[in-house]
Design an enzyme around this catalytic site. Structure first.
Site, PDB file in Angstrom:
ATOM      1  N   ASP A  17       0.860  -1.181   0.000  1.00  0.00           N
ATOM      2  CA  ASP A  17       0.000   0.000   0.000  1.00  0.00           C
ATOM      3  C   ASP A  17       0.893   1.226   0.000  1.00  0.00           C
ATOM      4  O   ASP A  17       1.685   1.431   0.917  1.00  0.00           O
ATOM      5  CB  ASP A  17      -0.909   0.001   1.233  1.00  0.00           C
ATOM      6  CG  ASP A  17      -1.810   1.225   1.279  1.00  0.00           C
ATOM      7  OD1 ASP A  17      -2.579   1.426   0.319  1.00  0.00           O
ATOM      8  OD2 ASP A  17      -1.743   1.982   2.267  1.00  0.00           O
ATOM      9  N   GLU A  50      -1.959  -1.243  -6.110  1.00  0.00           N
ATOM     10  CA  GLU A  50      -3.091  -0.585  -6.740  1.00  0.00           C
ATOM     11  C   GLU A  50      -2.652   0.147  -8.006  1.00  0.00           C
ATOM     12  O   GLU A  50      -1.537   0.660  -8.081  1.00  0.00           O
ATOM     13  CB  GLU A  50      -3.739   0.404  -5.768  1.00  0.00           C
ATOM     14  CG  GLU A  50      -4.454  -0.256  -4.601  1.00  0.00           C
ATOM     15  CD  GLU A  50      -4.960   0.748  -3.587  1.00  0.00           C
ATOM     16  OE1 GLU A  50      -6.165   0.754  -3.319  1.00  0.00           O
ATOM     17  OE2 GLU A  50      -4.141   1.514  -3.054  1.00  0.00           O
ATOM     18  N   CYS A  75     -12.535  -4.679   5.944  1.00  0.00           N
ATOM     19  CA  CYS A  75     -11.887  -5.418   7.034  1.00  0.00           C
ATOM     20  C   CYS A  75     -11.224  -6.645   6.416  1.00  0.00           C
ATOM     21  O   CYS A  75     -11.883  -7.453   5.761  1.00  0.00           O
ATOM     22  CB  CYS A  75     -12.928  -5.839   8.075  1.00  0.00           C
ATOM     23  SG  CYS A  75     -12.257  -6.953   9.339  1.00  0.00           S
ATOM     24  N   CYS A 134     -12.918 -10.072   8.150  1.00  0.00           N
ATOM     25  CA  CYS A 134     -14.275 -10.554   7.879  1.00  0.00           C
ATOM     26  C   CYS A 134     -14.902  -9.987   6.611  1.00  0.00           C
ATOM     27  O   CYS A 134     -15.962 -10.428   6.186  1.00  0.00           O
ATOM     28  CB  CYS A 134     -15.185 -10.271   9.071  1.00  0.00           C
ATOM     29  SG  CYS A 134     -15.563  -8.507   9.292  1.00  0.00           S
ATOM     30  N   CYS A 149     -13.273  -2.731  13.462  1.00  0.00           N
ATOM     31  CA  CYS A 149     -14.363  -3.325  12.678  1.00  0.00           C
ATOM     32  C   CYS A 149     -15.567  -3.572  13.596  1.00  0.00           C
ATOM     33  O   CYS A 149     -15.447  -4.292  14.589  1.00  0.00           O
ATOM     34  CB  CYS A 149     -13.909  -4.631  12.038  1.00  0.00           C
ATOM     35  SG  CYS A 149     -15.223  -5.477  11.109  1.00  0.00           S
ATOM     36  N   CYS A 183     -16.482  -7.665  13.482  1.00  0.00           N
ATOM     37  CA  CYS A 183     -15.687  -8.723  14.136  1.00  0.00           C
ATOM     38  C   CYS A 183     -14.800  -8.191  15.254  1.00  0.00           C
ATOM     39  O   CYS A 183     -14.157  -8.960  15.959  1.00  0.00           O
ATOM     40  CB  CYS A 183     -14.829  -9.464  13.108  1.00  0.00           C
ATOM     41  SG  CYS A 183     -13.493  -8.475  12.389  1.00  0.00           S
ATOM     42  N   ASP A 242      -3.182   1.487   6.930  1.00  0.00           N
ATOM     43  CA  ASP A 242      -2.318   1.140   5.795  1.00  0.00           C
ATOM     44  C   ASP A 242      -1.981  -0.349   5.757  1.00  0.00           C
ATOM     45  O   ASP A 242      -1.929  -0.948   4.677  1.00  0.00           O
ATOM     46  CB  ASP A 242      -1.033   1.976   5.838  1.00  0.00           C
ATOM     47  CG  ASP A 242      -1.305   3.465   5.710  1.00  0.00           C
ATOM     48  OD1 ASP A 242      -2.342   3.812   5.110  1.00  0.00           O
ATOM     49  OD2 ASP A 242      -0.509   4.276   6.204  1.00  0.00           O
TER      50      ASP A 242
END
Length: 221
Positions: free
Chosen positions: A36, A120, A173, A176, A192, A195, A202
């Site tokens: 990332d 990305e 997340c 999950c 989250c 969960c 990052d």
């Protein structure tokens, strides 16, 4: 073919282009990593490794400002102005060389340790239109980083997978799959609600990028 170029510091470089079929293969590995790219840190990997943002221009802004002032005070067309111009150009060249070396260091480590790198497909030109972030993004040299990474993967017989630039890597997340639509750029951590996992923004994004890369790999012949 050969290209002769001259820098602003009056240095000459001869670049020679040759064609050959040899591939400098690195030892094969099963490692796949997601990265990332960001502004706070230059990059964080799905293995949790952080490559710092060296902020090369910002950390030397005082010296750059001083050299710019010295140049502006010199009379146009004078020898002293030319000397001041070359002095400024040399300092910029030094900073650019430090940054270029850092980019090569990061890419070499990533390629030495991993067979596949997932990242990305960043719209760098679009990101530059954000005036609040443009200076920081330009300093990161993300386009140059991708350029170096791509040609080296061909050299060393490695692979790059670029996932869709609109993939919500930061908002998902990685445990999950819950999507946090309330996440903002200011949120560096989040929990989250589904969960209960506490996420570093990052690192979580890097994990999601890797997971998406694995899905893409599974569909390839």
């Amino acid at each position: 073919s050969a290209t002769l170029s001259k820098t602003k510091t009056n240095k000459f470089y001869l670049s020679i282009l040759v064609e050959h079929d040899e591939i400098k293969e690195l030892p094969k590995t099963n490692n796949i990593i997601g990265i990332d790219l960001g502004i706070k840190d230059f990059a964080i990997t799905s293995d949790g490794e952080i490559f710092e943002n060296i902020k090369i221009k910002r950390n030397h802004q005082k010296k750059l400002t001083k050299l710019h002032k010295q140049l502006s005070k010199k009379q146009k067309g004078s020898k002293n102005r030319n000397k001041a111009r070359i002095k400024l150009a040399k300092y910029n060249e030094k900073l650019n060389n430090i940054k270029e070396n850092y980019l090569h260091t990061v890419t070499n480590q990533l390629l030495n340790e991993n067979q596949v790198i997932v990242m990305e497909d960043l719209n760098v030109s679009g990101m530059m239109k954000n005036h609040k972030l443009a200076k920081s993004i330009q300093e990161l040299s993300l386009y140059r980083f991708k350029q170096i990474l791509k040609y080296k993967t061909e050299w060393y017989d490695r692979d790059i997978i670029e996932i869709d630039r609109y993939y919500p890597s930061s908002k998902l997340c990685s445990v999950c799959g819950y999507k946090n639509n309330e996440l903002t750029l200011k949120d560096r951590e989040w929990i989250c609600p589904q969960c209960g996992t506490n996420h570093d923004r990052d690192y979580n994004a890097a994990l999601n990028i890797k997971n998406e890369g694995l899905k893409i790999l599974s569909t390839l012949p």
